[in-house]
Design a protein around this motif. Structure first.
Motif, PDB file in Angstrom:
ATOM      1  N   LEU A  56       3.234 103.020  20.259  1.00  0.00           N
ATOM      2  CA  LEU A  56       2.868 101.912  20.413  1.00  0.00           C
ATOM      3  C   LEU A  56       2.025 101.175  18.800  1.00  0.00           C
ATOM      4  CD1 LEU A  56      -0.867 102.679  21.279  1.00  0.00           C
ATOM      5  CD2 LEU A  56       0.555 101.163  23.068  1.00  0.00           C
ATOM      6  N   LEU A  57       1.290 100.318  18.287  1.00  0.00           N
ATOM      7  CA  LEU A  57       2.141  99.409  17.205  1.00  0.00           C
ATOM      8  C   LEU A  57       0.633  99.054  16.438  1.00  0.00           C
ATOM      9  CD1 LEU A  57       3.573  96.497  15.391  1.00  0.00           C
ATOM     10  CD2 LEU A  57       1.791  96.277  16.199  1.00  0.00           C
ATOM     11  N   LYS A  58      -0.045  99.414  15.438  1.00  0.00           N
ATOM     12  CA  LYS A  58      -1.225  99.241  15.043  1.00  0.00           C
ATOM     13  C   LYS A  58      -1.002  98.280  14.230  1.00  0.00           C
ATOM     14  CE  LYS A  58      -1.864 104.167  15.861  1.00  0.00           C
ATOM     15  NZ  LYS A  58      -2.676 105.930  14.316  1.00  0.00           N
ATOM     16  N   ARG A  59      -1.332  97.802  14.565  1.00  0.00           N
ATOM     17  CA  ARG A  59      -2.132  96.405  12.812  1.00  0.00           C
ATOM     18  C   ARG A  59      -3.647  96.580  12.711  1.00  0.00           C
ATOM     19  NH1 ARG A  59      -5.120  94.060  16.326  1.00  0.00           N
ATOM     20  NH2 ARG A  59      -4.916  91.884  17.523  1.00  0.00           N
ATOM     21  N   MET A  60      -3.449  95.887  11.285  1.00  0.00           N
ATOM     22  CA  MET A  60      -4.828  95.156  10.725  1.00  0.00           C
ATOM     23  C   MET A  60      -4.520  93.573  10.113  1.00  0.00           C
ATOM     24  SD  MET A  60      -6.591  97.232   7.466  1.00  0.00           S
ATOM     25  CE  MET A  60      -6.194  96.050   6.208  1.00  0.00           C
ATOM     26  N   VAL A  61      -5.628  93.221  11.427  1.00  0.00           N
ATOM     27  CA  VAL A  61      -5.452  91.333  10.080  1.00  0.00           C
ATOM     28  C   VAL A  61      -6.190  91.535   8.804  1.00  0.00           C
ATOM     29  CG1 VAL A  61      -6.310  88.998  11.074  1.00  0.00           C
ATOM     30  CG2 VAL A  61      -5.704  90.544  12.264  1.00  0.00           C
ATOM     31  N   VAL A 118      -5.059 104.649   9.420  1.00  0.00           N
ATOM     32  CA  VAL A 118      -5.693 105.641   9.863  1.00  0.00           C
ATOM     33  C   VAL A 118      -7.509 105.260   9.342  1.00  0.00           C
ATOM     34  CG1 VAL A 118      -4.401 107.040   9.903  1.00  0.00           C
ATOM     35  CG2 VAL A 118      -5.452 107.167   7.389  1.00  0.00           C
ATOM     36  N   PRO A 119      -8.514 105.632   9.567  1.00  0.00           N
ATOM     37  CA  PRO A 119      -9.877 105.319   9.328  1.00  0.00           C
ATOM     38  C   PRO A 119     -10.133 105.582   7.570  1.00  0.00           C
ATOM     39  CG  PRO A 119      -9.228 106.716  11.361  1.00  0.00           C
ATOM     40  CD  PRO A 119      -8.694 107.203  10.540  1.00  0.00           C
ATOM     41  N   PRO A 178     -11.532  96.628  11.479  1.00  0.00           N
ATOM     42  CA  PRO A 178     -10.826  97.296  12.073  1.00  0.00           C
ATOM     43  C   PRO A 178      -9.464  96.938  12.798  1.00  0.00           C
ATOM     44  CG  PRO A 178     -11.260  95.651  13.567  1.00  0.00           C
ATOM     45  CD  PRO A 178     -11.820  95.691  12.630  1.00  0.00           C
ATOM     46  N   THR A 179      -8.303  98.590  13.062  1.00  0.00           N
ATOM     47  CA  THR A 179      -7.242  97.723  13.505  1.00  0.00           C
ATOM     48  C   THR A 179      -6.848  98.430  14.929  1.00  0.00           C
ATOM     49  OG1 THR A 179      -6.397 100.286  13.267  1.00  0.00           O
ATOM     50  CG2 THR A 179      -6.961  99.423  11.923  1.00  0.00           C
ATOM     51  N   PHE A 180      -6.336  97.285  15.604  1.00  0.00           N
ATOM     52  CA  PHE A 180      -5.855  97.714  17.366  1.00  0.00           C
ATOM     53  C   PHE A 180      -4.694  98.415  17.066  1.00  0.00           C
ATOM     54  CE2 PHE A 180      -8.753  94.664  16.059  1.00  0.00           C
ATOM     55  CZ  PHE A 180      -9.902  94.809  16.800  1.00  0.00           C
ATOM     56  N   SER A 181      -3.795  99.015  18.233  1.00  0.00           N
ATOM     57  CA  SER A 181      -2.994  99.068  18.646  1.00  0.00           C
ATOM     58  C   SER A 181      -1.773  98.220  20.468  1.00  0.00           C
ATOM     59  CB  SER A 181      -2.512 100.694  19.397  1.00  0.00           C
ATOM     60  OG  SER A 181      -3.229 101.311  18.514  1.00  0.00           O
ATOM     61  N   LEU A 182      -1.031  97.836  20.194  1.00  0.00           N
ATOM     62  CA  LEU A 182      -0.227  96.823  21.246  1.00  0.00           C
ATOM     63  C   LEU A 182       0.715  97.209  21.240  1.00  0.00           C
ATOM     64  CD1 LEU A 182      -0.731  93.689  18.886  1.00  0.00           C
ATOM     65  CD2 LEU A 182      -1.489  94.060  20.625  1.00  0.00           C
ATOM     66  N   PRO A 183       1.508  97.579  22.565  1.00  0.00           N
ATOM     67  CA  PRO A 183       2.549  98.088  23.092  1.00  0.00           C
ATOM     68  C   PRO A 183       3.840  96.740  22.917  1.00  0.00           C
ATOM     69  CG  PRO A 183       1.800  96.678  24.578  1.00  0.00           C
ATOM     70  CD  PRO A 183       0.768  96.720  23.948  1.00  0.00           C
ATOM     71  N   MET A 184       5.129  98.069  22.454  1.00  0.00           N
ATOM     72  CA  MET A 184       6.621  97.307  22.287  1.00  0.00           C
ATOM     73  C   MET A 184       6.897  97.513  23.457  1.00  0.00           C
ATOM     74  SD  MET A 184       6.515  98.570  18.638  1.00  0.00           S
ATOM     75  CE  MET A 184       7.297  97.144  18.029  1.00  0.00           C
ATOM     76  N   GLY A 185       7.638  95.888  23.888  1.00  0.00           N
ATOM     77  CA  GLY A 185       9.188  96.152  24.656  1.00  0.00           C
ATOM     78  C   GLY A 185      10.156  96.803  23.808  1.00  0.00           C
ATOM     79  N   ILE A 186      11.456  97.197  24.762  1.00  0.00           N
ATOM     80  CA  ILE A 186      12.403  97.868  24.059  1.00  0.00           C
ATOM     81  C   ILE A 186      14.122  96.994  24.792  1.00  0.00           C
ATOM     82  CG2 ILE A 186      12.473  99.938  25.806  1.00  0.00           C
ATOM     83  CD1 ILE A 186      13.640 101.162  23.699  1.00  0.00           C
ATOM     84  N   THR A 187      14.659  97.140  23.692  1.00  0.00           N
ATOM     85  CA  THR A 187      16.081  96.576  24.228  1.00  0.00           C
ATOM     86  C   THR A 187      17.184  97.417  23.721  1.00  0.00           C
ATOM     87  OG1 THR A 187      15.113  94.516  24.707  1.00  0.00           O
ATOM     88  CG2 THR A 187      17.343  93.836  24.844  1.00  0.00           C
TER      89      THR A 187
END
Length: 461
Positions: A188-193, A237-238, A434-443
């Protein structure tokens, strides 16, 4: 007899020293790669193993060997073996970094009108003429692009941190992201806007794993500077310090361009940009920060004659810690030019020595980290997107700093002074996004490769 023996010993000792110094005879070289390079899109050049330069122009990766540059001059000049690797045309790199003999890239994947963030790597080899290589990349459809990144391997785990862009309510928003173990499946990728008024510009990573993120905050009177920092393994991390935004305000006009940060040493960061004074004058500014205390310790300014912002910067480490900037522009005669500024940092006199070198009919938009070939010799690579330019012996061993041996037909050199200006005041603000997690595709795929040997125009002492 004893006297003759001493003389012979001295001559033998001298002979053991001279060959290593004498091999640095090529002082500059231009490598024309226009038939092989793609000048569309951003251009980058990075140092690899102190023997190679790796450039990315458009979707083409090139590896240039410096080994010939260190040999005794010949009448025809050295030949530079170059390997070329083509990324898929849908990939546009926005940043590249080298780690563990692999080139990592991040940017945007565009196909059939769909654009999303992409990050991946391509293995480099110790021999630039190798013609086989693999390619690995991941896409994140929820994000528009990855723009900047730093990488560090800790206890066998790869950590990536950087800036990206996401579209929120039809507005492009900058964000800070973190990826752990890029090659692992189902990560998962974590990101903070970040704040809507904040623009993300550059990142500096230190050996202790601390990453410093820098950018601008738009205000009614121009832009101010902000800085965040965190360990690369704990960005989101928090209790991460990344949530604390440090702002630096000049109390008026200051920033008029993106920021270009470079690490000078483990405690010092130099920030280069074009500023705007209250009367509208365009000035280059170098601000030096202590990263431990996050304070602006010294600041310099010199005129830029309303040209564009510095596209690239690098540091010449040594007794003087010199920052070198590149800036491309068109002069009043309509001729494309590039100015190379070298500014000595650790001087406390009112007049800071700088040297400006102007390349006429040359537009260089990337410079690598300076190669330290020996204690007194160094080399830098400039890259224009479709050609290379190598400069030897630019080490700063005396003041004022003077870049070494650039052909007279393509430059005008002048010595100027930078003036001290006021440092920036500091404040901090807590940003509880807050931070959010996103799935990442693989190639997994292969890159098109081929090799070539180009003969350059080279100049010797």
């Amino acid at each position: 007899m004893e006297k003759k023996r001493l003389v012979l010993t001295a001559l033998l000792a001298l002979a053991s020293i001279v060959p290593s110094a004498a091999q640095y005879n090529y002082t500059s070289a231009e490598v024309d790669g226009s038939s092989h390079l793609n000048s569309n899109g951003p251009a980058f050049v990075r140092k690899w193993n102190s023997r190679y330069s790796v450039s990315v122009s458009g979707n083409r990766i090139c590896i240039l060997s410096h080994s010939q540059f260190l040999q005794t001059p010949t009448s025809t000049g050295p030949s530079f073996p170059i390997a070329y690797y083509d990324l898929p045309s849908a990939i546009t790199p926005y940043d590249v970094q080298i780690l563990d003999d692999s080139l990592f890239f991040c940017g945007q994947y565009s196909n059939a009108g769909q654009k999303n963030a992409v990050i991946g790597c391509i293995p480099l080899t110790t021999r630039p003429n190798t013609t086989t290589t693999g390619l690995f990349y991941r896409q994140v459809p929820a994000l528009l692009s990855f723009n900047k990144m730093v990488l560090k391997r800790i206890s066998g785990r790869l950590y990536v941190a950087g800036f990206g862009t996401e579209i929120i309510n039809n507005v492009n928003r900058d964000l800070i992201f973190q990826i752990e173990n890029l090659h692992s499946p189902n990560i998962l990728l974590k990101r903070m806007v970040i704040d809507i008024e904040d623009l993300a510009d550059g990142i500096v990573l230190y050996g202790n794993g601390q990453a410093y993120f820098m950018g601008r905050t738009q205000t009614p009177n121009g832009s101010t500077i902000w800085m965040r920092n965190s360990h690369v393994a704990g960005i989101t991390v928090p209790n991460s310090s990344i949530y604390t935004k440090y702002t630096f305000s000049p109390g008026g006009y200051d920033v008029n361009s993106p920021l270009v940060p470079v690490a000078v040493d483990e405690q010092t960061l130099a920030l280069a940009y074009v500023g705007q004074s209250s009367n509208g004058q365009s000035c280059a500014r170098i601000r030096v920060f202590n990263v431990g205390s996050r304070t602006n310790t010294s600041s310099y300014e010199f005129a830029l004659l309303d040209k564009y912002y510095p596209l690239q910067a690098t540091v010449q480490h040594g007794p003087t810690n010199t920052v070198t900037l590149l800036q491309s522009y068109t002069n009043p005669m309509g001729i494309p030019c590039t100015d190379m500024y070298s500014i000595v940092l650790n001087i406390t006199t009112p007049s800071i020595p700088i040297v400006k070198t102007t390349f006429s009919n040359k537009t260089f938009n990337a410079i690598d980290e300076t190669f330290c070939l020996t204690g007194s010799h160094s080399s830098a690579t400039l890259f224009s997107g479709d050609s290379w330019y190598l400069i030897n012996n630019i080490a700063t061993q005396s003041l004022p700093h003077t870049p070494g041996h650039i052909p007279s037909y393509c430059h005008q050199r002048a010595t100027h002074s930078a003036q001290n200006i006021s440092n920036l005041t500091t404040s901090s603000a807590y940003n509880p996004f807050p931070t959010f997690s996103l799935p990442m595709g693989i190639t997994n795929t292969s890159a098109n490769t081929y090799q070539a040997t180009l003969t350059n125009t080279c100049f010797a002492l």
